[in-house]
Write a protein that holds these residues in place. Structure first.
Motif, PDB file in Angstrom:
ATOM      1  N   GLY A  14      44.312  36.810  37.601  1.00 49.92           N
ATOM      2  CA  GLY A  14      44.175  36.356  36.226  1.00 49.92           C
ATOM      3  C   GLY A  14      44.115  34.846  36.098  1.00 49.92           C
ATOM      4  N   ASP A  15      44.719  34.152  37.044  1.00 52.91           N
ATOM      5  CA  ASP A  15      44.679  32.689  37.032  1.00 52.91           C
ATOM      6  C   ASP A  15      43.403  32.135  37.683  1.00 52.91           C
ATOM      7  OD1 ASP A  15      47.140  32.599  35.802  1.00 52.91           O
ATOM      8  OD2 ASP A  15      48.257  32.389  37.678  1.00 52.91           O
ATOM      9  N   HIS A  16      42.661  32.998  38.388  1.00 52.38           N
ATOM     10  CA  HIS A  16      41.440  32.558  39.078  1.00 52.38           C
ATOM     11  C   HIS A  16      40.368  33.633  38.904  1.00 52.38           C
ATOM     12  CE1 HIS A  16      44.809  30.515  41.149  1.00 52.38           C
ATOM     13  NE2 HIS A  16      43.976  29.488  41.219  1.00 52.38           N
ATOM     14  N   LEU A  17      39.801  33.672  37.711  1.00 52.04           N
ATOM     15  CA  LEU A  17      38.831  34.717  37.369  1.00 52.04           C
ATOM     16  C   LEU A  17      37.435  34.355  37.861  1.00 52.04           C
ATOM     17  CD1 LEU A  17      40.053  35.442  33.729  1.00 52.04           C
ATOM     18  CD2 LEU A  17      40.333  36.930  35.733  1.00 52.04           C
ATOM     19  N   ASP A  18      37.305  34.261  39.191  1.00 56.26           N
ATOM     20  CA  ASP A  18      36.026  33.869  39.776  1.00 56.26           C
ATOM     21  C   ASP A  18      35.953  34.389  41.199  1.00 56.26           C
ATOM     22  OD1 ASP A  18      37.789  32.235  41.162  1.00 56.26           O
ATOM     23  OD2 ASP A  18      37.153  30.392  40.176  1.00 56.26           O
ATOM     24  N   ALA A  19      34.915  33.980  41.919  1.00 55.67           N
ATOM     25  CA  ALA A  19      34.722  34.435  43.290  1.00 55.67           C
ATOM     26  C   ALA A  19      35.894  34.041  44.189  1.00 55.67           C
ATOM     27  CB  ALA A  19      33.419  33.866  43.848  1.00 55.67           C
ATOM     28  N   THR A  20      36.482  32.882  43.935  1.00 52.75           N
ATOM     29  CA  THR A  20      37.615  32.433  44.747  1.00 52.75           C
ATOM     30  C   THR A  20      38.799  33.376  44.587  1.00 52.75           C
ATOM     31  OG1 THR A  20      36.913  30.129  44.546  1.00 52.75           O
ATOM     32  CG2 THR A  20      39.204  30.529  45.175  1.00 52.75           C
ATOM     33  N   GLY A  21      39.061  33.782  43.345  1.00 51.24           N
ATOM     34  CA  GLY A  21      40.160  34.706  43.100  1.00 51.24           C
ATOM     35  C   GLY A  21      39.924  36.068  43.720  1.00 51.24           C
ATOM     36  N   LEU A  22      38.697  36.581  43.616  1.00 57.10           N
ATOM     37  CA  LEU A  22      38.376  37.867  44.230  1.00 57.10           C
ATOM     38  C   LEU A  22      38.516  37.798  45.745  1.00 57.10           C
ATOM     39  CD1 LEU A  22      35.246  39.177  42.268  1.00 57.10           C
ATOM     40  CD2 LEU A  22      37.484  40.282  42.447  1.00 57.10           C
ATOM     41  N   ARG A  23      38.007  36.726  46.334  1.00 57.01           N
ATOM     42  CA  ARG A  23      38.109  36.586  47.786  1.00 57.01           C
ATOM     43  C   ARG A  23      39.569  36.570  48.228  1.00 57.01           C
ATOM     44  NH1 ARG A  23      35.331  34.896  52.265  1.00 57.01           N
ATOM     45  NH2 ARG A  23      33.398  34.544  51.093  1.00 57.01           N
ATOM     46  N   ALA A  24      40.405  35.817  47.509  1.00 55.37           N
ATOM     47  CA  ALA A  24      41.815  35.717  47.889  1.00 55.37           C
ATOM     48  C   ALA A  24      42.507  37.076  47.793  1.00 55.37           C
ATOM     49  CB  ALA A  24      42.518  34.689  47.003  1.00 55.37           C
ATOM     50  N   LEU A  25      42.246  37.825  46.705  1.00 52.97           N
ATOM     51  CA  LEU A  25      42.897  39.112  46.525  1.00 52.97           C
ATOM     52  C   LEU A  25      42.401  40.121  47.556  1.00 52.97           C
ATOM     53  CD1 LEU A  25      44.684  41.113  45.122  1.00 52.97           C
ATOM     54  CD2 LEU A  25      42.952  41.357  43.323  1.00 52.97           C
ATOM     55  N   PHE A  26      41.089  40.205  47.743  1.00 51.60           N
ATOM     56  CA  PHE A  26      40.546  41.156  48.704  1.00 51.60           C
ATOM     57  C   PHE A  26      41.042  40.840  50.116  1.00 51.60           C
ATOM     58  CE2 PHE A  26      37.171  42.511  51.657  1.00 51.60           C
ATOM     59  CZ  PHE A  26      37.093  43.857  51.338  1.00 51.60           C
ATOM     60  N   THR A  27      41.051  39.565  50.479  1.00 51.58           N
ATOM     61  CA  THR A  27      41.514  39.172  51.805  1.00 51.58           C
ATOM     62  C   THR A  27      42.985  39.527  52.002  1.00 51.58           C
ATOM     63  OG1 THR A  27      39.923  37.346  51.858  1.00 51.58           O
ATOM     64  CG2 THR A  27      41.772  37.229  53.402  1.00 51.58           C
ATOM     65  N   ALA A  28      43.796  39.291  50.969  1.00 48.90           N
ATOM     66  CA  ALA A  28      45.227  39.605  51.072  1.00 48.90           C
ATOM     67  C   ALA A  28      45.433  41.095  51.323  1.00 48.90           C
ATOM     68  CB  ALA A  28      45.942  39.175  49.791  1.00 48.90           C
ATOM     69  N   TRP A  29      44.715  41.930  50.589  1.00 54.02           N
ATOM     70  CA  TRP A  29      44.892  43.370  50.749  1.00 54.02           C
ATOM     71  C   TRP A  29      44.357  43.873  52.087  1.00 54.02           C
ATOM     72  CZ3 TRP A  29      43.335  45.655  45.282  1.00 54.02           C
ATOM     73  CH2 TRP A  29      44.376  45.382  44.369  1.00 54.02           C
ATOM     74  N   MET A  30      43.228  43.337  52.525  1.00 49.49           N
ATOM     75  CA  MET A  30      42.613  43.834  53.756  1.00 49.49           C
ATOM     76  C   MET A  30      43.358  43.391  55.003  1.00 49.49           C
ATOM     77  SD  MET A  30      40.129  45.726  52.744  1.00 49.49           S
ATOM     78  CE  MET A  30      39.173  45.989  54.234  1.00 49.49           C
TER      79      MET A  30
END
Length: 415
Positions: free
Chosen positions: A174-190
């Motif tokens: 929610g604090d990074h509603l962009d490609a950077t935020g998606l990359r960080a979240l996906f990377t953390a989970w994977m």
């Protein structure tokens, strides 16, 4: 013009009935049949009958590239057929995957060659130096995960699940509603350690069960996404692809609907049957939902986190023909609906030529005519039409016939 017999590929996620029924063979089959390859890829080339001898399409083209492909295609693609046509039949979910760009494929292929990894090694990522944009057109209802959902919608979904363990992830995105935020979240989970992954997945799946129970009878996007996560959790325990599915667009396709998956698009096909066409490559980077080789760091290297729309392809319709023309130079696909009313000469270049073409009949019966040569196609049968053949005429032999034609895009007059 030649009858073309495809190569059936047996993978665990395939169907015991769909391809057999399409091609008129007894069903169910003993092994699951996942893909029917109609092309000239070295891994499984289709074959033709030439003067009583069976010849692979790969060898047929190699003997006479200009005659088989046409001079322009042979020159532009170094004497190789640039596309691969398939019928894909999924009874279970395929892997969570993406395909590299041409530059990424060339670099990765050279890197693995330099490392001495055999081409057939199961842990090899790059089996050739080509990119693999692909398009699917549904033959049945087809379910898929395709591309990242818009971050604003994903934050809403994660919060609606009311899973405390998801709260910090939803807040961060929610604090990074962009490609950077998606990359960080996906990377953390994977990249979660197994113990942490199992704990988070268990909590998420329990949250999905509560979410669905509270919305019994609903069939909106988030409900379908929660149901999909539960289905994947039952099939793939301790797999990061289960929670990663929460980040992706959940797509339901009806017959005739089409998706285009460019380089870097994360996707997973779930269930159903499609005609699939792609650049002539077998490069796949997998992140989960599979027993095959998974390479999360390499997948992260090629992923595009900036595109968040469902990658629909809108067909151009003209007199019974639907033209699917994604933004690539290797292929386009036409679906022609034919009847006995006199429609005998479809208007598109995919049928009219001159160009090499693969034709596939998926419904009814059709007749192909090049000069004085006639070839009848029943349901599930295919044909190879060389670029040097004269103009092709296609007619229905049954009250209704559906024929797909795969070929190169035709340059516009302005170019």
């Amino acid at each position: 013009m030649y009858p073309l017999r495809g190569a059936v590929r047996n993978y665990s996620w395939g169907s015991h009935t769909a391809l057999a029924e399409l091609t008129g063979r007894p069903a169910p089959t003993e092994e699951p049949e996942a893909e029917l390859w109609l092309g000239a890829h070295p891994a499984a080339p289709a074959v033709v009958d030439e003067d009583g001898t069976t010849v692979s399409l790969l060898d047929l083209i190699a003997r006479d590239p200009e005659g088989q492909l046409g001079s322009e295609c042979a020159r532009e693609f170094d004497g190789r057929l640039p596309f691969l046509l398939k019928v894909l039949a999924a009874e279970q979910p395929l892997s969570l995957q993406a395909h590299p760009s041409r530059a990424q494929a060339r670099e990765g292929f050279a890197r693995e060659n330099d490392a001495g990894i055999p081409l057939g090694a199961p842990h090899r990522n790059y089996r050739d130096d080509n990119h693999k944009p692909e398009m699917v057109v549904a033959l049945s209802r087809f379910e898929a995960l395709a591309g990242f959902r818009a971050p604003t919608e994903t934050v809403e979904f994660l919060r609606d699940l009311s899973v405390p363990e998801l709260t910090p992830y939803a807040s961060e995105l929610g604090d990074h509603l962009d490609a950077t935020g998606l990359r960080a979240l996906f990377t953390a989970w994977m990249t979660l350690p197994t113990k942490s992954l199992v704990a988070l997945t268990d909590a998420v799946l329990a949250g999905c069960e509560r979410y669905l129970a509270a919305r019994a009878g609903s069939d909106d996007e988030f409900t379908v996404a929660a149901r999909t996560a539960l289905d994947l959790g039952r099939a793939y325990a301790e797999d990061p692809g289960v929670i990663a599915s929460l980040l992706l667009n959940r797509v339901s396709m009806e017959p005739g609907d089409a998706l285009f998956l460019p380089a870097g698009n994360l996707h997973a096909y779930l269930r159903g049957t499609v005609v699939e066409i792609m650049a002539n490559s077998d490069n796949v980077l997998r992140g989960g939902l599979t027993s095959k080789h998974v390479d999360v760091p390499e997948l992260l290297r090629v992923l595009d986190f900036g595109s968040v729309d469902v990658p629909w392809v809108r067909a151009r319709i003209d007199r019974g023909e639907c033209l699917y023309a994604p933004p690539v130079c290797e292929f386009e696909l036409v679906r022609a609906e034919l009847d006995l009313s006199g429609t005998s000469r479809p208007t598109s270049a995919a049928f009219g030529g001159p160009a090499s073409r693969i034709l596939l009949c998926v419904e009814g019966s059709a007749q192909l005519r090049c000069s004085d040569q006639i070839l009848n196609l029943e349901r599930g049968e295919a044909a190879w039409v060389p670029g040097s053949d004269p103009e092709l005429v296609v007619q229905a032999r049954s009250p209704h016939a559906t024929v797909f034609a795969a070929t190169l895009p035709v340059p516009s007059e302005s170019t």
